[in-house]
Design a protein around this motif. Sequence first.
Motif, PDB file in Angstrom:
ATOM      1  N   TRP A  73       5.125  58.418  33.707  1.00  0.00           N
ATOM      2  CA  TRP A  73       4.585  57.062  33.724  1.00  0.00           C
ATOM      3  C   TRP A  73       5.237  56.158  32.689  1.00  0.00           C
ATOM      4  O   TRP A  73       4.999  54.942  32.678  1.00  0.00           O
ATOM      5  CB  TRP A  73       3.074  57.105  33.526  1.00  0.00           C
ATOM      6  N   LEU A  74       6.027  56.720  31.795  1.00  0.00           N
ATOM      7  CA  LEU A  74       6.789  55.919  30.840  1.00  0.00           C
ATOM      8  C   LEU A  74       8.219  56.434  30.810  1.00  0.00           C
ATOM      9  O   LEU A  74       8.460  57.638  30.990  1.00  0.00           O
ATOM     10  CB  LEU A  74       6.186  55.998  29.434  1.00  0.00           C
ATOM     11  N   ALA A  75       9.151  55.530  30.572  1.00  0.00           N
ATOM     12  CA  ALA A  75      10.551  55.930  30.439  1.00  0.00           C
ATOM     13  C   ALA A  75      10.758  56.638  29.103  1.00  0.00           C
ATOM     14  O   ALA A  75      10.016  56.397  28.139  1.00  0.00           O
ATOM     15  CB  ALA A  75      11.450  54.697  30.535  1.00  0.00           C
ATOM     16  N   PRO A  76      11.741  57.527  29.007  1.00  0.00           N
ATOM     17  CA  PRO A  76      11.981  58.248  27.737  1.00  0.00           C
ATOM     18  C   PRO A  76      12.225  57.315  26.557  1.00  0.00           C
ATOM     19  O   PRO A  76      11.955  57.679  25.412  1.00  0.00           O
ATOM     20  CB  PRO A  76      13.228  59.084  28.058  1.00  0.00           C
ATOM     21  N   GLU A  77      12.719  56.095  26.845  1.00  0.00           N
ATOM     22  CA  GLU A  77      12.993  55.155  25.753  1.00  0.00           C
ATOM     23  C   GLU A  77      11.721  54.720  25.031  1.00  0.00           C
ATOM     24  O   GLU A  77      11.776  54.185  23.915  1.00  0.00           O
ATOM     25  CB  GLU A  77      13.704  53.919  26.291  1.00  0.00           C
ATOM     26  N   SER A  91       2.726  48.561  30.217  1.00  0.00           N
ATOM     27  CA  SER A  91       3.796  49.162  31.021  1.00  0.00           C
ATOM     28  C   SER A  91       3.263  50.057  32.131  1.00  0.00           C
ATOM     29  O   SER A  91       3.998  50.393  33.066  1.00  0.00           O
ATOM     30  CB  SER A  91       4.736  49.976  30.117  1.00  0.00           C
ATOM     31  N   LEU A  92       1.995  50.452  32.035  1.00  0.00           N
ATOM     32  CA  LEU A  92       1.388  51.286  33.069  1.00  0.00           C
ATOM     33  C   LEU A  92       0.842  50.468  34.235  1.00  0.00           C
ATOM     34  O   LEU A  92       0.345  51.037  35.209  1.00  0.00           O
ATOM     35  CB  LEU A  92       0.249  52.123  32.468  1.00  0.00           C
ATOM     36  N   GLY A  93       0.930  49.137  34.137  1.00  0.00           N
ATOM     37  CA  GLY A  93       0.413  48.301  35.212  1.00  0.00           C
ATOM     38  C   GLY A  93      -1.047  47.968  35.013  1.00  0.00           C
ATOM     39  O   GLY A  93      -1.745  48.573  34.195  1.00  0.00           O
ATOM     40  N   ASP A  94      -1.521  46.987  35.795  1.00  0.00           N
ATOM     41  CA  ASP A  94      -2.917  46.574  35.660  1.00  0.00           C
ATOM     42  C   ASP A  94      -3.823  47.430  36.524  1.00  0.00           C
ATOM     43  O   ASP A  94      -3.373  48.342  37.220  1.00  0.00           O
ATOM     44  CB  ASP A  94      -3.083  45.083  36.015  1.00  0.00           C
ATOM     45  N   GLU A  95      -5.116  47.116  36.503  1.00  0.00           N
ATOM     46  CA  GLU A  95      -6.113  47.941  37.185  1.00  0.00           C
ATOM     47  C   GLU A  95      -6.000  47.865  38.704  1.00  0.00           C
ATOM     48  O   GLU A  95      -6.559  48.728  39.413  1.00  0.00           O
ATOM     49  CB  GLU A  95      -7.512  47.499  36.753  1.00  0.00           C
ATOM     50  N   HIS A  96      -5.299  46.849  39.226  1.00  0.00           N
ATOM     51  CA  HIS A  96      -5.156  46.700  40.679  1.00  0.00           C
ATOM     52  C   HIS A  96      -3.826  47.248  41.189  1.00  0.00           C
ATOM     53  O   HIS A  96      -3.497  47.067  42.369  1.00  0.00           O
ATOM     54  CB  HIS A  96      -5.282  45.227  41.064  1.00  0.00           C
ATOM     55  N   LEU A  97      -3.069  47.901  40.312  1.00  0.00           N
ATOM     56  CA  LEU A  97      -1.756  48.407  40.698  1.00  0.00           C
ATOM     57  C   LEU A  97      -1.846  49.374  41.878  1.00  0.00           C
ATOM     58  O   LEU A  97      -1.101  49.248  42.858  1.00  0.00           O
ATOM     59  CB  LEU A  97      -1.107  49.102  39.498  1.00  0.00           C
ATOM     60  N   ASP A 129       7.498  46.523  38.122  1.00  0.00           N
ATOM     61  CA  ASP A 129       7.996  46.690  36.758  1.00  0.00           C
ATOM     62  C   ASP A 129       7.248  47.807  36.035  1.00  0.00           C
ATOM     63  O   ASP A 129       6.919  47.709  34.850  1.00  0.00           O
ATOM     64  CB  ASP A 129       7.880  45.375  35.977  1.00  0.00           C
ATOM     65  N   VAL A 130       6.954  48.852  36.775  1.00  0.00           N
ATOM     66  CA  VAL A 130       6.281  50.040  36.245  1.00  0.00           C
ATOM     67  C   VAL A 130       7.190  51.235  36.474  1.00  0.00           C
ATOM     68  O   VAL A 130       7.835  51.340  37.528  1.00  0.00           O
ATOM     69  CB  VAL A 130       4.917  50.261  36.952  1.00  0.00           C
ATOM     70  N   HIS A 131       7.264  52.113  35.491  1.00  0.00           N
ATOM     71  CA  HIS A 131       8.080  53.317  35.646  1.00  0.00           C
ATOM     72  C   HIS A 131       7.474  54.192  36.738  1.00  0.00           C
ATOM     73  O   HIS A 131       6.309  54.605  36.647  1.00  0.00           O
ATOM     74  CB  HIS A 131       8.133  54.083  34.322  1.00  0.00           C
ATOM     75  N   THR A 132       8.249  54.469  37.788  1.00  0.00           N
ATOM     76  CA  THR A 132       7.707  55.142  38.982  1.00  0.00           C
ATOM     77  C   THR A 132       8.116  56.605  39.089  1.00  0.00           C
ATOM     78  O   THR A 132       7.945  57.210  40.140  1.00  0.00           O
ATOM     79  CB  THR A 132       8.167  54.401  40.247  1.00  0.00           C
ATOM     80  N   GLN A 133       8.646  57.192  38.009  1.00  0.00           N
ATOM     81  CA  GLN A 133       9.060  58.588  38.102  1.00  0.00           C
ATOM     82  C   GLN A 133       7.871  59.499  38.405  1.00  0.00           C
ATOM     83  O   GLN A 133       7.993  60.457  39.173  1.00  0.00           O
ATOM     84  CB  GLN A 133       9.731  59.025  36.800  1.00  0.00           C
ATOM     85  N   GLY A 134       6.717  59.213  37.808  1.00  0.00           N
ATOM     86  CA  GLY A 134       5.527  60.019  38.080  1.00  0.00           C
ATOM     87  C   GLY A 134       5.121  59.939  39.537  1.00  0.00           C
ATOM     88  O   GLY A 134       4.790  60.954  40.175  1.00  0.00           O
ATOM     89  N   LEU A 135       5.144  58.735  40.089  1.00  0.00           N
ATOM     90  CA  LEU A 135       4.836  58.554  41.516  1.00  0.00           C
ATOM     91  C   LEU A 135       5.858  59.285  42.370  1.00  0.00           C
ATOM     92  O   LEU A 135       5.489  59.973  43.342  1.00  0.00           O
ATOM     93  CB  LEU A 135       4.830  57.061  41.843  1.00  0.00           C
ATOM     94  N   HIS A 136       7.125  59.164  42.024  1.00  0.00           N
ATOM     95  CA  HIS A 136       8.188  59.827  42.783  1.00  0.00           C
ATOM     96  C   HIS A 136       8.010  61.341  42.775  1.00  0.00           C
ATOM     97  O   HIS A 136       8.180  62.002  43.813  1.00  0.00           O
ATOM     98  CB  HIS A 136       9.542  59.442  42.194  1.00  0.00           C
ATOM     99  N   ASP A 137       7.668  61.899  41.620  1.00  0.00           N
ATOM    100  CA  ASP A 137       7.504  63.356  41.526  1.00  0.00           C
ATOM    101  C   ASP A 137       6.351  63.846  42.392  1.00  0.00           C
ATOM    102  O   ASP A 137       6.467  64.871  43.089  1.00  0.00           O
ATOM    103  CB  ASP A 137       7.274  63.754  40.065  1.00  0.00           C
ATOM    104  N   VAL A 138       5.234  63.129  42.351  1.00  0.00           N
ATOM    105  CA  VAL A 138       4.074  63.527  43.160  1.00  0.00           C
ATOM    106  C   VAL A 138       4.409  63.456  44.642  1.00  0.00           C
ATOM    107  O   VAL A 138       4.125  64.384  45.417  1.00  0.00           O
ATOM    108  CB  VAL A 138       2.862  62.638  42.836  1.00  0.00           C
ATOM    109  N   LEU A 139       5.037  62.368  45.061  1.00  0.00           N
ATOM    110  CA  LEU A 139       5.349  62.197  46.483  1.00  0.00           C
ATOM    111  C   LEU A 139       6.421  63.183  46.936  1.00  0.00           C
ATOM    112  O   LEU A 139       6.415  63.609  48.097  1.00  0.00           O
ATOM    113  CB  LEU A 139       5.792  60.765  46.747  1.00  0.00           C
ATOM    114  N   SER A 140       7.328  63.551  46.047  1.00  0.00           N
ATOM    115  CA  SER A 140       8.344  64.552  46.405  1.00  0.00           C
ATOM    116  C   SER A 140       7.693  65.896  46.709  1.00  0.00           C
ATOM    117  O   SER A 140       8.063  66.578  47.673  1.00  0.00           O
ATOM    118  CB  SER A 140       9.364  64.695  45.272  1.00  0.00           C
ATOM    119  N   ARG A 141       6.730  66.277  45.874  1.00  0.00           N
ATOM    120  CA  ARG A 141       6.035  67.540  46.131  1.00  0.00           C
ATOM    121  C   ARG A 141       5.267  67.479  47.451  1.00  0.00           C
ATOM    122  O   ARG A 141       5.271  68.435  48.237  1.00  0.00           O
ATOM    123  CB  ARG A 141       5.080  67.856  44.978  1.00  0.00           C
TER     124      ARG A 141
END
Length: 553
Positions: A24-28, A269-275, A374-386
């Motif tokens: 949910w956050l970039a390594p930076e 950076s995690l987005g708002d409550e309606h994301l 403008d939210v880091h989507t790696q977490g979403l990508h990982d879940v959907l990949s599985r």
Amino acid sequence: MTELLNTTQTALVDWTSKAINSGWLAPEALAQVNAVQASTPSELFSGTDRPLVVGFFGGTGVGKSSLMNRLAGDAIARASAQRPTSTDITAYVHTSVRVDRLPPQFPMDKLRTAMHHNADYASVLWLDMPDFDSVETTHRDLVEQWLPFIDVLVYVVSPERYRDDEGWRLLQQHGQRHAWLFVMNHWDRGDPVQKDDFQQLLKTAGLDNPLLFCTDCNPDKPSATDDFQQFDETIQALADQQLIDELEKHGVFQRLGEIQQTASSLKTSLGDEHLIDRWQSLWKNHWQQHRDELSQAVQWQIPNLAEHYAEANAPFWLRWMPGASSRSNSTTEPNNASTKNLAQQSVSQLLDSVALQRIDDGIAAFVHDARAEDVHTQGLHDVLSRRRNELPARLSQTANQALHASLHKPGEAWQRILHKSLGVLTTLLPLAAMGWAGYKLVNGFAQGTATGLDYLGVNFAVHTAMLVALAWAVPKVLHSKTKPSRVKAAQRGLQQGLQDALDDAEQHIAAGITQASEVRDELVKEIQQLNEASVVEGHRPAMSQAVKRLLVN
């Protein structure tokens, strides 16, 4: 407050690492957290009472060393002559003070220590810092490393260089963390207009009434406007332990505020409550488009697959009738295993790699557009990949269930009832006809015995046979005609299986979005709790007027 500062910093680092690991956050983001300096001057000393840490910084040629020598006196002046280069941090400290808690990452080869015996400065640790405007980036790095451990920054300028860009950048970046004193050195070459201009600049930087001293650093010929004595007295006054404690508390307060700002920025950076609601809506729109395209692409296969399945699964004697398909050479009826295998083959051909690729395209398009938030989507990508990897087995099972359910109950309900009823009549009606014929035969036999007449004639036999034949043939023909079509049942099953599989794909991915949102919600909850636990608003430490004047608003 120092303990709260350290605890909050550690908690934020742990939370950021967790958010990065969950995608949910970039390594930076971890570098952003580590850039927040949580250290304070008290960390350099083991005792509760510590000296005031004063750092001199400024541009090249402004006379920091000459000003330091004038402040230090003979003993330190002799020690300062041993200062090897201007690339080091030089600490001037009383012999009674021990600086024994330097951070392990400090470049100790860049630190030079000069001891003195001047009791007037026993409560002051002087730091002579490299030229901040040097082309050597190592100078700037050294200054940045030491800044968190400084109570008072003495910004030294000259009449020619008081608009130093590098110095202003430091003031803007770190202004609220420290107390500030300003010295316009080489005042013997200055003009009152330059002093007024510099004071105005300081006011625009947030210092309403800055302490600005004009010195010429020529002790043999001091000018009438030289403010060195006032500067010296100000430093000694600030070395009071109570004021040192105030500066320490102020530094902790400011650093807590910076940590909270960083935490709030990361939370944003995690987005708002309606994301997640927007993501669900976006997925639904993407999926509807790709679903329609996929349905149209595979519809033409269903009639052929249904006919193949129904014929291959029919009794062997029907498969040899004229017009029957010769695809199967089996001479026995298929068992349950072969039936399931045929169904699996039909479904596999329907949901082949091309169909799955279209599903992949829909998921990829959704994830791509989700980045617009403008939210880091790696977490979403990982879940959907599985979940994407689970789809082939799920969709095949769903489609198979629909196919078997349709074949188990082919046709409409009224058609199945009529067909079953006619099947019963193919047995009951011939039995009824034979019962009636038997009754007539027994009755005729009894009458013939009594009267001596013939009881069984040709007409009776022929009529009885015709009646029994009709009683069987009529319902039999109707039973055959009303039998639900296996081809249509298989076709309907495959059609329903396709729709059920696509529904399942949509719900499975939507559930993945919800799963990702649960991780996000937990992270948001934790960062909110962290911020609430480190609230400092309303607890701003009380400041004396002597300290307030040194702080940037």
